[in-house]
Write an enzyme that holds these catalytic residues in place. Structure first.
Site, PDB file in Angstrom:
ATOM      1  N   THR A 122      -7.459  -2.474   9.586  1.00 37.85           N
ATOM      2  CA  THR A 122      -6.738  -3.691   9.962  1.00 37.85           C
ATOM      3  C   THR A 122      -5.467  -3.278  10.693  1.00 37.85           C
ATOM      4  O   THR A 122      -4.666  -2.498  10.167  1.00 37.85           O
ATOM      5  CB  THR A 122      -6.375  -4.504   8.695  1.00 37.85           C
ATOM      6  OG1 THR A 122      -7.567  -4.688   7.937  1.00 37.85           O
ATOM      7  CG2 THR A 122      -5.767  -5.839   9.051  1.00 37.85           C
ATOM      8  N   ASN A 212      -7.036 -12.850   6.727  1.00 32.90           N
ATOM      9  CA  ASN A 212      -6.407 -12.408   5.472  1.00 32.90           C
ATOM     10  C   ASN A 212      -5.190 -13.266   5.133  1.00 32.90           C
ATOM     11  O   ASN A 212      -4.954 -13.599   3.972  1.00 32.90           O
ATOM     12  CB  ASN A 212      -6.006 -10.933   5.562  1.00 32.90           C
ATOM     13  CG  ASN A 212      -7.144 -10.039   5.113  1.00 32.90           C
ATOM     14  OD1 ASN A 212      -8.276 -10.495   4.993  1.00 32.90           O
ATOM     15  ND2 ASN A 212      -6.861  -8.774   4.867  1.00 32.90           N
ATOM     16  N   GLY A 257      -2.502 -18.663 -10.539  1.00 30.70           N
ATOM     17  CA  GLY A 257      -2.219 -17.558 -11.448  1.00 30.70           C
ATOM     18  C   GLY A 257      -1.083 -16.688 -10.972  1.00 30.70           C
ATOM     19  O   GLY A 257      -0.025 -17.174 -10.569  1.00 30.70           O
ATOM     20  N   GLY A 261      -2.610  -9.623  -4.577  1.00 37.17           N
ATOM     21  CA  GLY A 261      -2.070  -8.255  -4.572  1.00 37.17           C
ATOM     22  C   GLY A 261      -3.081  -7.333  -3.934  1.00 37.17           C
ATOM     23  O   GLY A 261      -3.969  -7.767  -3.193  1.00 37.17           O
ATOM     24  N   CYS A 264      -4.523  -4.759   0.526  1.00 35.15           N
ATOM     25  CA  CYS A 264      -4.706  -5.469   1.799  1.00 35.15           C
ATOM     26  C   CYS A 264      -3.794  -6.692   1.951  1.00 35.15           C
ATOM     27  O   CYS A 264      -2.901  -6.676   2.794  1.00 35.15           O
ATOM     28  CB  CYS A 264      -6.167  -5.878   1.965  1.00 35.15           C
ATOM     29  SG  CYS A 264      -7.249  -4.461   2.265  1.00 35.15           S
ATOM     30  N   ARG A 334      -2.972  -0.619  -6.200  1.00 37.15           N
ATOM     31  CA  ARG A 334      -1.965  -0.761  -5.145  1.00 37.15           C
ATOM     32  C   ARG A 334      -1.413  -2.184  -5.162  1.00 37.15           C
ATOM     33  O   ARG A 334      -2.162  -3.149  -5.154  1.00 37.15           O
ATOM     34  CB  ARG A 334      -2.584  -0.450  -3.771  1.00 37.15           C
ATOM     35  CG  ARG A 334      -2.890   1.013  -3.568  1.00 37.15           C
ATOM     36  CD  ARG A 334      -3.545   1.263  -2.227  1.00 37.15           C
ATOM     37  NE  ARG A 334      -4.868   0.694  -2.148  1.00 37.15           N
ATOM     38  CZ  ARG A 334      -5.657   0.748  -1.069  1.00 37.15           C
ATOM     39  NH1 ARG A 334      -5.210   1.342   0.027  1.00 37.15           N
ATOM     40  NH2 ARG A 334      -6.855   0.226  -1.084  1.00 37.15           N
TER      41      ARG A 334
HETATM   42  N1  LIG Z   1      -9.679  -1.714   0.867  1.00 37.90           N
HETATM   43  C1  LIG Z   1     -10.322  -2.766   1.342  1.00 37.90           C
HETATM   44  O1  LIG Z   1     -10.993  -3.489   0.600  1.00 37.90           O
HETATM   45  C2  LIG Z   1     -10.252  -3.117   2.801  1.00 37.90           C
HETATM   46  C3  LIG Z   1     -10.948  -4.252   3.269  1.00 37.90           C
HETATM   47  C4  LIG Z   1     -10.864  -4.586   4.611  1.00 37.90           C
HETATM   48  C5  LIG Z   1     -10.070  -3.833   5.448  1.00 37.90           C
HETATM   49  N2  LIG Z   1      -9.393  -2.755   4.964  1.00 37.90           N
HETATM   50  C6  LIG Z   1      -8.577  -1.974   5.881  1.00 37.90           C
HETATM   51  O2  LIG Z   1      -9.199  -0.696   5.992  1.00 37.90           O
HETATM   52  C7  LIG Z   1      -8.220   0.317   6.176  1.00 37.90           C
HETATM   53  C8  LIG Z   1      -8.386   1.356   5.092  1.00 37.90           C
HETATM   54  O3  LIG Z   1      -8.058   0.776   3.857  1.00 37.90           O
HETATM   55  P1  LIG Z   1      -8.372   1.508   2.479  1.00 37.90           P
HETATM   56  O4  LIG Z   1      -8.069   0.528   1.418  1.00 37.90           O
HETATM   57  O5  LIG Z   1      -9.700   2.136   2.528  1.00 37.90           O
HETATM   58  O6  LIG Z   1      -7.251   2.664   2.507  1.00 37.90           O
HETATM   59  P2  LIG Z   1      -7.256   4.012   1.684  1.00 37.90           P
HETATM   60  O7  LIG Z   1      -5.871   4.495   1.681  1.00 37.90           O
HETATM   61  O8  LIG Z   1      -7.978   3.798   0.396  1.00 37.90           O
HETATM   62  O9  LIG Z   1      -8.162   4.997   2.549  1.00 37.90           O
HETATM   63  C9  LIG Z   1      -7.744   5.664   3.718  1.00 37.90           C
HETATM   64  C10 LIG Z   1      -8.315   7.092   3.639  1.00 37.90           C
HETATM   65  O10 LIG Z   1      -8.188   7.725   4.905  1.00 37.90           O
HETATM   66  C11 LIG Z   1      -7.884   9.091   4.661  1.00 37.90           C
HETATM   67  N3  LIG Z   1      -7.332   9.639   5.905  1.00 37.90           N
HETATM   68  C12 LIG Z   1      -6.112   9.421   6.447  1.00 37.90           C
HETATM   69  N4  LIG Z   1      -6.004  10.042   7.648  1.00 37.90           N
HETATM   70  C13 LIG Z   1      -7.188  10.660   7.862  1.00 37.90           C
HETATM   71  C14 LIG Z   1      -7.706  11.441   8.910  1.00 37.90           C
HETATM   72  N5  LIG Z   1      -6.981  11.718  10.016  1.00 37.90           N
HETATM   73  N6  LIG Z   1      -8.962  11.929   8.804  1.00 37.90           N
HETATM   74  C15 LIG Z   1      -9.715  11.680   7.711  1.00 37.90           C
HETATM   75  N7  LIG Z   1      -9.272  10.924   6.663  1.00 37.90           N
HETATM   76  C16 LIG Z   1      -8.035  10.413   6.748  1.00 37.90           C
HETATM   77  C17 LIG Z   1      -6.937   9.029   3.495  1.00 37.90           C
HETATM   78  O11 LIG Z   1      -6.844  10.285   2.829  1.00 37.90           O
HETATM   79  C18 LIG Z   1      -7.595   7.962   2.636  1.00 37.90           C
HETATM   80  O12 LIG Z   1      -8.525   8.491   1.723  1.00 37.90           O
HETATM   81  C19 LIG Z   1      -6.889  -0.399   6.149  1.00 37.90           C
HETATM   82  O13 LIG Z   1      -6.505  -0.727   7.464  1.00 37.90           O
HETATM   83  C20 LIG Z   1      -7.187  -1.664   5.378  1.00 37.90           C
HETATM   84  O14 LIG Z   1      -6.287  -2.704   5.687  1.00 37.90           O
HETATM   85  C21 LIG Z   1      -9.474  -2.380   3.669  1.00 37.90           C
END
Ligand SMILES: NC(=O)c1ccc[n+]([C@@H]2O[C@H](COP(=O)([O-])OP(=O)(O)OC[C@H]3O[C@@H](n4cnc5c(N)ncnc54)[C@H](O)[C@@H]3O)[C@@H](O)[C@H]2O)c1
Length: 445
Positions: A122, A212, A257, A261, A264, A334
């Protein structure tokens, strides 16, 4: 088809496993060697319902593997998903795009033939344009396409949502990119039950941010109504039910509630509000600021409710605190409203004895000064109040829990700050039930 997924966090690991389940050969690139090693054992480094099952199926079969080396991904495939993190900058002024930019800057010079990079993270509007310039600067070959394919999965349902998404949104600028996307998502699109929404990149960027923020606004709206209910003696759960019957409103996301959190919504609303303010979209910025203010206010409302349930004083009291994950179905803590509340109660002098079925280790790591229990019942021992802070079914729907907790707790008072509790067995077992935005209920006579 062969694909890579760069960044194997909550989104990337789930996406990589889902891609393998859909029949692709997948390489995941994860910069953190410990996470990478865990994933290569066929297990996830975090809890997400159904994820371990897919990893255990596809890693030993050789369909899915993980590496720390992006060069392996560049050699393995011509389609790379980017799923790295976009946390909020420390000063709150939008996203820190370092991980996304870093992943693209590292990958692009390693590519030696036509390829497609598909961003799932995102991002702020304008990021695709920035990355296109980086690709133009760093590419060794002319034909590297960039597509933005924002992800809409819900944590706790990440596997299911990746395999059966509501829609596939792609921002792209060429037919070549469109063909690559249609090929990789063919197993999903072939079912014929969802739309692929094709837009320009900036529209895809804004659509994800807007979606979102809308979800957050819906949560804050019903929470704002809960404030009114608290002051009038109305019942917000009944208000939400009555409102949601109207199809234009709906019931989804209408549970009052503790507020939203996780990894995201908080940062996405903050980043969208900031970007809107910067570009002069004053209406959007003002609306999103109000959404955030209502959300912050839920902590205060919850502390007030718990303090009231305790007879006006938290100091020296023991709180059985059930929940640490930001929501049920994940170990993710988080920006968890549950942990923010636990911390606040601790600061107010209470002994907070916390249990969570999946997020206990994370809570111990981030809040080592709290007290912890190894199971739900142990948490309730000698408790002055039981607080339900994450809506795990084992806290909210287990009909045996109230009677068992009655044997242990000092006082039969439960405060459900998620409005998820099935109250009847608690009332029948002699407990007083407090929930957000509705009158307290006393045990059956
Ligand atoms: N978590 C969700 O449910 C969700 C849903 C929709 C969108 N998103 C979006 O997806 C993105 C990721 O979110 P997330 O929750 O998975 O984050 P996260 O922090 O859990 O995962 C990111 C991962 O990328 C790794 N990383 C960082 N730089 C790297 C690189 N150069 N090469 C390889 N690995 C690398 C980190 O070590 C980490 O494990 C964000 O932009 C978030 O907004 C997340």
């Amino acid at each position: 088809m062969r694909v890579s997924v760069i960044g194997c966090g909550h989104l990337g690991a789930s996406h990589a496993a889902a891609m393998a389940e859909l029949g692709h050969e997948v390489i995941g690139v994860e910069i953190d060697p410990d996470k990478c090693a865990t994933l290569n054992t066929g297990k996830s480094w975090f809890y997400e319902a159904g994820l371990n099952e897919l990893l255990a199926k596809h890693v030993p079969a050789g369909r899915l593997r993980f590496t720390t080396d992006p060069a392996e991904a560049a050699a393995f495939t011509d389609l790379h998903f980017i799923a790295t993190g976009t946390p909020l900058r420390e000063d709150g002024r939008g996203y820190d795009a370092t991980q996304v930019i870093g992943a693209v800057e590292t990958l692009v010079p390693l590519i030696d033939r036509p390829a497609t990079i598909v961003g799932k993270s995102t991002v702020t509007v304008g990021t695709v344009a920035t990355l296109q310039k980086i690709i133009a600067d760093k590419a060794r070959v002319p034909s590297i396409e960039l597509v933005w394919n924002p992800e809409f999965l819900r944590e706790g349902h990440a596997v299911q949502d990746s395999l059966f998404p509501d829609r596939i949104l792609v921002g792209l600028t060429s037919d070549t990119a469109r063909k690559a996307i249609e090929e990789v998502f063919a197993p999903i699109l072939g079912r014929g039950d969802i739309d692929m929404v094709v837009t320009d990149p900036q529209t895809a960027e804004v659509a994800k941010a807007a979606a979102n923020s809308y979800l957050a606004a819906k949560i804050s709206y019903i929470n704002a109504v809960a404030e009114v209910c608290d002051l009038t003696g109305a019942n917000v759960d009944d208000v939400a039910y009555a409102m949601g019957i109207d199809k234009r409103i709906g019931h989804a996301g209408m549970r009052p509630g503790l507020g939203y959190g996780g990894g995201c919504l908080p940062k996405d609303v903050a980043a969208f509000a900031y970007a809107a303010g910067e570009m002069g979209a004053a209406g959007a910025a003002g609306l999103l600021d109000a959404v955030q203010a209502v959300n912050r206010g839920r902590q205060h409302a919850a502390v007030n409710l718990i303090t009231h349930a305790l007879g006006g004083n938290t100091r020296g009291r023991t709180i059985a605190f059930l929940g640490a994950a930001f929501k049920a179905g994940t170990s993710d803590v988080r920006d968890s409203p549950a942990l923010h509340l636990a911390e606040r109660l601790h600061q107010l002098g209470a002994t907070v004895r916390l249990f969570d079925p999946e997020a206990l280790d994370n809570a111990r790591r981030t809040h080592p000064h709290l007290a912890f229990a190894d199971n739900t019942l142990d948490a309730t021992t000698d408790a002055d109040v039981v607080v339900i802070a994450t809506e795990w079914p084992e806290f909210t729907t287990d009909p045996k829990l109230p009677a068992a907790a009655s044997e242990r707790a000092k006082t039969r008072t439960v405060v459900d700050v998620r409005n998820a509790l099935e109250a009847a067995p608690w009332l029948a077992a002699g407990w007083t039930v407090h929930q957000m935005g509705r009158p307290s209920r006393n045990p059956d006579a």
